[in-house]
Design a protein around this motif. Structure first.
Motif, PDB file in Angstrom:
ATOM      1  N   PHE A 267      -0.619   2.296   4.515  1.00  0.00           N
ATOM      2  CA  PHE A 267      -0.855   3.488   3.694  1.00  0.00           C
ATOM      3  C   PHE A 267      -0.302   4.747   4.375  1.00  0.00           C
ATOM      4  CE2 PHE A 267      -4.107   0.734   1.804  1.00  0.00           C
ATOM      5  CZ  PHE A 267      -3.985   1.048   0.460  1.00  0.00           C
TER       6      PHE A 267
ATOM      7  N   LYS B  93      -7.257   4.825 -12.219  1.00  0.00           N
ATOM      8  CA  LYS B  93      -6.451   5.532 -13.212  1.00  0.00           C
ATOM      9  C   LYS B  93      -7.157   5.615 -14.564  1.00  0.00           C
ATOM     10  CE  LYS B  93      -3.014   6.181 -10.418  1.00  0.00           C
ATOM     11  NZ  LYS B  93      -2.666   7.537  -9.955  1.00  0.00           N
TER      12      LYS B  93
ATOM     13  N   TYR C 182     -10.354  -0.873   0.254  1.00  0.00           N
ATOM     14  CA  TYR C 182      -9.816  -1.727   1.310  1.00  0.00           C
ATOM     15  C   TYR C 182     -10.580  -1.456   2.594  1.00  0.00           C
ATOM     16  CZ  TYR C 182      -5.937  -2.372  -1.932  1.00  0.00           C
ATOM     17  OH  TYR C 182      -5.181  -2.662  -3.042  1.00  0.00           O
TER      18      TYR C 182
ATOM     19  N   ALA D  32       1.125   3.580  -3.017  1.00  0.00           N
ATOM     20  CA  ALA D  32       0.043   4.452  -3.460  1.00  0.00           C
ATOM     21  C   ALA D  32       0.279   5.874  -2.949  1.00  0.00           C
ATOM     22  CB  ALA D  32      -1.293   3.929  -2.961  1.00  0.00           C
TER      23      ALA D  32
ATOM     24  N   LYS E 121      -0.773   9.544  -1.692  1.00  0.00           N
ATOM     25  CA  LYS E 121      -1.928   9.978  -0.920  1.00  0.00           C
ATOM     26  C   LYS E 121      -2.952  10.703  -1.777  1.00  0.00           C
ATOM     27  CE  LYS E 121       0.565  10.161   3.479  1.00  0.00           C
ATOM     28  NZ  LYS E 121       0.954  10.983   4.648  1.00  0.00           N
TER      29      LYS E 121
ATOM     30  N   LEU F 114     -13.472   4.342  -8.874  1.00  0.00           N
ATOM     31  CA  LEU F 114     -12.521   3.806  -7.911  1.00  0.00           C
ATOM     32  C   LEU F 114     -11.963   2.485  -8.405  1.00  0.00           C
ATOM     33  CD1 LEU F 114     -14.418   4.494  -4.554  1.00  0.00           C
ATOM     34  CD2 LEU F 114     -12.846   6.001  -5.793  1.00  0.00           C
ATOM     35  N   ASP F 115     -10.678   2.267  -8.139  1.00  0.00           N
ATOM     36  CA  ASP F 115     -10.045   1.026  -8.568  1.00  0.00           C
ATOM     37  C   ASP F 115     -10.368  -0.104  -7.605  1.00  0.00           C
ATOM     38  OD1 ASP F 115      -8.337  -0.309 -10.487  1.00  0.00           O
ATOM     39  OD2 ASP F 115      -6.900  -0.504  -8.857  1.00  0.00           O
TER      40      ASP F 115
ATOM     41  N   ALA G  43       0.811  -1.211   0.000  1.00  0.00           N
ATOM     42  CA  ALA G  43       0.000   0.000   0.000  1.00  0.00           C
ATOM     43  C   ALA G  43       0.844   1.261   0.000  1.00  0.00           C
ATOM     44  CB  ALA G  43      -0.924  -0.006   1.208  1.00  0.00           C
TER      45      ALA G  43
ATOM     46  N   GLN H 194      -8.745   3.458  -3.479  1.00  0.00           N
ATOM     47  CA  GLN H 194      -7.808   3.958  -4.473  1.00  0.00           C
ATOM     48  C   GLN H 194      -8.586   4.487  -5.676  1.00  0.00           C
ATOM     49  OE1 GLN H 194      -5.293   0.419  -4.991  1.00  0.00           O
ATOM     50  NE2 GLN H 194      -3.589   1.597  -4.168  1.00  0.00           N
TER      51      GLN H 194
ATOM     52  N   SER I  61      -3.968   9.887  -4.553  1.00  0.00           N
ATOM     53  CA  SER I  61      -4.770   8.939  -5.301  1.00  0.00           C
ATOM     54  C   SER I  61      -5.691   8.135  -4.391  1.00  0.00           C
ATOM     55  CB  SER I  61      -3.861   7.984  -6.079  1.00  0.00           C
ATOM     56  OG  SER I  61      -3.152   7.135  -5.192  1.00  0.00           O
ATOM     57  N   LEU I  62      -5.817   8.567  -3.115  1.00  0.00           N
ATOM     58  CA  LEU I  62      -6.602   7.819  -2.142  1.00  0.00           C
ATOM     59  C   LEU I  62      -7.786   8.635  -1.635  1.00  0.00           C
ATOM     60  CD1 LEU I  62      -3.656   6.414   0.029  1.00  0.00           C
ATOM     61  CD2 LEU I  62      -4.843   5.245  -1.845  1.00  0.00           C
TER      62      LEU I  62
ATOM     63  N   ASN J  25      -3.141   0.109 -13.074  1.00  0.00           N
ATOM     64  CA  ASN J  25      -2.481   1.185 -12.347  1.00  0.00           C
ATOM     65  C   ASN J  25      -1.527   1.954 -13.261  1.00  0.00           C
ATOM     66  OD1 ASN J  25      -0.381  -0.636 -12.679  1.00  0.00           O
ATOM     67  ND2 ASN J  25      -0.470  -1.380 -10.577  1.00  0.00           N
TER      68      ASN J  25
END
Length: 265
Positions: free
Chosen positions: A82, A96, A47, A21, A23, A43-44, A18, A93, A25-26, A156
């Motif tokens: 994260f 993209k 979690y 990734a 921040k 959203l991909d 994690a 996440q 992109s969260l 991604n």
């Protein structure tokens, strides 16, 4: 065809590190994630702490299912990697790519007077293969790539880079069931071909001039048996020498160029 104007909105997968990734992109917290889903943010994956309970989780689960967003239940320590405070057991996440609705794409293609051509990826996890496939699909005029919400490599930054940007051009439809997607294609008059190494029908003997979808499975397992069963045709690529299998990206390119050759003629 670029249909970027359209917008729609794992358990069991190996957890990616994690910390990679960024921040920016969260999305953090159940309430913020629910709001993003309700306003069409792509959203991909999401979690969720395995110990999380409550009304918000029920709403989040319902929205994620409706929009085919993978929901991953993970231990708290995984969420902590994260390095973000105040997540309350939920981190998402941002995708993209903008995932599209399959029926919207089908209708758009038909309205444009084009002969539909779709590519279905079943169990392909290597992002380098996915990137290579996307490049070829874009070059060969595929209208959209269809992927499941589970069991496929993440689209991604690395996948987009490997695709040379093709994943930002070609529509991608993420569905919660490839079998339901095949049913939807059938309802729209699309013939579904499944690539299978042992199939007796050569790709050169197939008629790809009509609306078509090509299913490509992983190099290890091939197309899922239940999915294979509901496809209209099983097709194979002729080889001079016997070998276990072709690389899936190479095989996809060979099939798509046969389709393009027939349609050009």
């Amino acid at each position: 065809m670029n249909c970027s104007g359209f917008l729609v909105s794992l358990s069991g997968e190996k957890f990616q590190v994690a910390a990679k990734a960024q921040k920016s992109s969260l999305i953090v917290g159940a309430a913020a994630i629910i709001d993003a889903l309700q306003h069409g943010k792509a959203l991909d994956k999401i979690y969720v702490d395995v110990k999380l309970v409550g009304a918000e989780l029920s709403v989040l689960r319902k929205l994620a299912t409706e929009l085919a967003v993978p929901l991953n239940y993970v231990p708290a320590q995984k969420l902590n990697t994260f390095n973000i405070e105040g997540h309350g057991g939920c981190i998402a996440q941002i995708a993209k790519v903008q995932y599209q609705n399959l029926q919207d794409i089908i209708s758009f293609v038909v309205d444009q007077g084009q002969t539909p051509l779709f590519l279905i990826l079943d169990g392909i996890t290597d992002i380098r293969n996915i990137g290579g496939i996307a490049r070829t699909a874009w070059c060969c005029g595929v209208n959209a790539i269809i992927i499941p919400d589970k069991g496929v490599g993440a689209l991604n930054d690395d996948a987009i880079l490997t695709s040379a940007g093709a994943l930002e051009k070609i529509p991608v439809c993420r569905v919660n069931s490839l079998m339901k997607a095949v049913d939807e294609l059938h309802l729209n008059g699309v013939t579904v071909f499944a690539s299978e190494m042992t199939a007796s029908k050569n790709i050169a003997d197939c008629d790809f001039s009509a609306p078509a979808a090509i299913v490509m499975g992983s190099e290890e397992k091939g197309v899922y048996p239940a999915l294979l069963k509901i496809c209209d045709e099983r097709i194979s690529i002729p080889m001079k020498n016997n070998f276990e299998s072709l690389n899936v990206s190479v095989a996809t390119g060979m099939i798509l160029y046969e389709v393009m050759k027939q349609r050009s003629a």
